[in-house]
Design a protein around this motif. Sequence first.
Motif, PDB file in Angstrom:
ATOM      1  N   ALA A   1      60.686  56.355  73.776  1.00 11.43           N
ATOM      2  CA  ALA A   1      61.988  57.015  73.578  1.00 11.43           C
ATOM      3  C   ALA A   1      61.778  58.501  73.291  1.00 11.43           C
ATOM      4  CB  ALA A   1      62.747  56.352  72.433  1.00 11.43           C
TER       5      ALA A   1
ATOM      6  N   GLY B   1      65.500  56.842  75.924  1.00 14.80           N
ATOM      7  CA  GLY B   1      65.353  55.833  74.877  1.00 14.80           C
ATOM      8  C   GLY B   1      65.918  54.484  75.266  1.00 14.80           C
ATOM      9  N   ASP B   2      66.182  53.682  74.250  1.00 15.34           N
ATOM     10  CA  ASP B   2      66.578  52.284  74.471  1.00 15.34           C
ATOM     11  C   ASP B   2      67.846  52.126  75.294  1.00 15.34           C
ATOM     12  OD1 ASP B   2      64.427  51.640  72.938  1.00 15.34           O
ATOM     13  OD2 ASP B   2      65.535  50.442  71.465  1.00 15.34           O
TER      14      ASP B   2
ATOM     15  N   GLN C   1      59.963  51.235  73.612  1.00 16.18           N
ATOM     16  CA  GLN C   1      59.295  51.488  72.343  1.00 16.18           C
ATOM     17  C   GLN C   1      59.657  52.872  71.828  1.00 16.18           C
ATOM     18  OE1 GLN C   1      54.968  50.320  72.915  1.00 16.18           O
ATOM     19  NE2 GLN C   1      55.748  49.194  71.155  1.00 16.18           N
ATOM     20  N   GLY C   2      59.415  53.045  70.523  1.00 14.96           N
ATOM     21  CA  GLY C   2      59.754  54.307  69.872  1.00 14.96           C
ATOM     22  C   GLY C   2      59.085  55.506  70.528  1.00 14.96           C
ATOM     23  N   HIS C   3      57.784  55.383  70.815  1.00 13.31           N
ATOM     24  CA  HIS C   3      57.089  56.547  71.381  1.00 13.31           C
ATOM     25  C   HIS C   3      57.545  56.834  72.807  1.00 13.31           C
ATOM     26  CE1 HIS C   3      54.425  53.183  72.484  1.00 13.31           C
ATOM     27  NE2 HIS C   3      54.046  53.926  73.500  1.00 13.31           N
TER      28      HIS C   3
ATOM     29  N   HIS D   1      74.806  48.868  75.029  1.00 12.57           N
ATOM     30  CA  HIS D   1      75.759  49.239  73.974  1.00 12.57           C
ATOM     31  C   HIS D   1      77.199  49.058  74.474  1.00 12.57           C
ATOM     32  CE1 HIS D   1      77.597  51.374  70.730  1.00 12.57           C
ATOM     33  NE2 HIS D   1      76.440  51.730  70.210  1.00 12.57           N
TER      34      HIS D   1
ATOM     35  N   LYS E   1      49.645  50.991  59.053  1.00  4.82           N
ATOM     36  CA  LYS E   1      51.057  51.044  59.472  1.00  4.82           C
ATOM     37  C   LYS E   1      51.893  51.823  58.447  1.00  4.82           C
ATOM     38  CE  LYS E   1      54.625  49.554  62.047  1.00  4.82           C
ATOM     39  NZ  LYS E   1      54.798  49.202  63.428  1.00  4.82           N
TER      40      LYS E   1
END
Length: 192
Positions: free
Chosen positions: A108, A90-91, A104-106, A56, A171
């Motif tokens: 994070a 997280g990311d 991945q989301g999980h 970022h 999904k």
Amino acid sequence: MGSKSLKMIDSMFKSYKIEKRFGKKIKSFEPGGIVFEDDSILSSDLTIFIPASAGHTVLKNSDIPLTEAGFIKIDESCLVTGTENVYAAGDIAAIEGPEWKAKQGHIAELMGKQAAYNIIMKESGSSKRKSYKEHINILCIMDTGNGAAFVFRNGKRAFAIPMPWLGHLVKRGWGQYAQLTKRGIIPRFPGL
Ligand SMILES: Cc1cc2nc3c(=O)[nH]c(=O)nc-3n(C[C@H](O)[C@H](O)[C@H](O)COP(=O)(O)OP(=O)(O)OC[C@H]3O[C@@H](n4cnc5c(N)ncnc54)[C@H](O)[C@@H]3O)c2cc1C
């Protein structure tokens, strides 16, 4: 994802007439497509660029320790390197693990929970810590609109399973479940 999964996904891409390009740097984005370093063009109606190798911009102007790619350096408890009370999950963080690791989301979510746990432990004088590293895996349902592919990889196994029509519903169902449980409208199944 592992070589077996890639073969399956490759044939899935072919069936959807999705073209791929590997190992070529992008030179420019044009209204009708993407131009590569060898001036070859991948035509597109809509171009979405996901810069996986750049952190970022806010971080660049901070004094937070970053990797060369611009992600926050952390230890396995999510504590930012060289600090005593700054955590990153997280990311935005540089994760460490096997070469196939993926943000991945999980992961994070898990990192967030573990960072909270580790802060509580530290504040209460305990030396107990939780590490995100041992939980790294790839778990993904790739929705294709009329079906999906279930992809899984951990240190021991790697596979992809085609899920015609049912995969899309699974999904969508998961999305609804995640939203409703996060908002506290319905309870979560333990561990899910
Ligand atoms: C196309 C795609 C598909 C994916 N599919 C899957 C999947 O199937 N399964 C899976 O597990 N993971 C998937 N992922 C990965 C997953 O989305 C991420 O790992 C996860 O969202 C990371 O969560 P995060 O909270 O760290 O970051 P994010 O979800 O990116 O949240 C960061 C938030 O910070 C906000 N923000 C940014 N800058 C600022 C600022 N200056 N001030 C205030 N707020 C700011 C952003 O708007 C955003 O809401 C996918 C990712 C992509 C891109």
